[in-house]
Design a protein around this motif. Structure first.
Motif, PDB file in Angstrom:
ATOM      1  N   ASP A  61       0.837  -1.203   0.000  1.00 56.03           N
ATOM      2  CA  ASP A  61       0.000   0.000   0.000  1.00 56.03           C
ATOM      3  C   ASP A  61       0.871   1.251   0.000  1.00 56.03           C
ATOM      4  O   ASP A  61       0.606   2.212  -0.736  1.00 56.03           O
ATOM      5  N   LEU A  62       1.901   1.244   0.827  1.00 58.91           N
ATOM      6  CA  LEU A  62       2.752   2.423   0.946  1.00 58.91           C
ATOM      7  C   LEU A  62       3.635   2.611  -0.282  1.00 58.91           C
ATOM      8  O   LEU A  62       3.925   3.744  -0.676  1.00 58.91           O
ATOM      9  N   TYR A  63       4.041   1.527  -0.890  1.00 58.99           N
ATOM     10  CA  TYR A  63       4.792   1.636  -2.148  1.00 58.99           C
ATOM     11  C   TYR A  63       3.897   2.269  -3.222  1.00 58.99           C
ATOM     12  O   TYR A  63       4.348   3.106  -4.003  1.00 58.99           O
ATOM     13  N   ALA A  64       2.616   1.901  -3.231  1.00 55.54           N
ATOM     14  CA  ALA A  64       1.658   2.496  -4.177  1.00 55.54           C
ATOM     15  C   ALA A  64       1.503   3.984  -3.917  1.00 55.54           C
ATOM     16  O   ALA A  64       1.313   4.772  -4.857  1.00 55.54           O
ATOM     17  N   VAL A  65       1.597   4.407  -2.657  1.00 52.38           N
ATOM     18  CA  VAL A  65       1.539   5.832  -2.317  1.00 52.38           C
ATOM     19  C   VAL A  65       2.690   6.575  -2.981  1.00 52.38           C
ATOM     20  O   VAL A  65       2.504   7.629  -3.589  1.00 52.38           O
ATOM     21  N   LEU A  68       2.086   6.952  -6.517  1.00 48.17           N
ATOM     22  CA  LEU A  68       1.085   7.996  -6.720  1.00 48.17           C
ATOM     23  C   LEU A  68       1.740   9.362  -6.686  1.00 48.17           C
ATOM     24  O   LEU A  68       1.446  10.216  -7.524  1.00 48.17           O
ATOM     25  N   TYR A  69       2.644   9.592  -5.736  1.00 48.53           N
ATOM     26  CA  TYR A  69       3.374  10.867  -5.678  1.00 48.53           C
ATOM     27  C   TYR A  69       4.057  11.143  -7.011  1.00 48.53           C
ATOM     28  O   TYR A  69       4.009  12.253  -7.530  1.00 48.53           O
ATOM     29  N   GLU A  70       4.709  10.142  -7.543  1.00 46.90           N
ATOM     30  CA  GLU A  70       5.432  10.303  -8.803  1.00 46.90           C
ATOM     31  C   GLU A  70       4.471  10.548  -9.966  1.00 46.90           C
ATOM     32  O   GLU A  70       4.731  11.373 -10.835  1.00 46.90           O
ATOM     33  N   THR A  71       3.335   9.858  -9.976  1.00 46.18           N
ATOM     34  CA  THR A  71       2.352   9.997 -11.050  1.00 46.18           C
ATOM     35  C   THR A  71       1.738  11.393 -11.086  1.00 46.18           C
ATOM     36  O   THR A  71       1.577  11.968 -12.163  1.00 46.18           O
TER      37      THR A  71
END
Length: 123
Positions: A61-65, A68-71
């Motif tokens: 979940d945190l890796y996906a966060v 998301l920041y990068e996206t």
């Protein structure tokens, strides 16, 4: 709601409070709202208070966060203080998040209380 955003005016900080159980979709919604407010108010300092959180997030979940920041092009000048209870099982996962963020150029640090977090964010 399992999360809430508060604007601290002096110094200007966005505080994101997680409580209860936060699903991965709610986590994404909370962060997107936080980034939107940050851009609107021109704020680069954040507190993520995880102490009221019942079920922590997984490393996935945190890796996906971070992805998301990068996206969404989250400004890498940001500083985020993550408040975690010292004896919490979430500390290990929060440490992963801190390291993964630092490795990607995001300035994140874990604290056990808000006053230390605000001092760090103010410097």
């Amino acid at each position: 709601m399992s999360w809430d955003i508060k604007l601290i005016t002096e110094p200007k900080i966005i505080k994101l409070i997680y409580s209860g159980t936060v699903t991965p979709d709610q986590l994404k919604e909370a962060l997107t709202s936080c980034v939107t407010l940050a851009k609107k108010e021109n704020i680069l300092r954040f507190i993520a208070d995880t102490i009221p959180l019942v079920d922590g997030h997984s490393v996935f979940d945190l890796y996906a966060v971070i992805q998301l920041y990068e996206t969404i092009g989250f400004d890498q000048r940001m500083k985020e203080a993550v408040i975690v209870q010292v004896d919490s099982p979430a500390l290990e996962v929060a440490s992963f998040y801190e390291t993964a963020c630092l490795n990607r150029g995001y300035n994140v640090k874990i604290f056990s209380n808000e006053s230390e977090a605000i001092t760090w964010l103010s410097n």
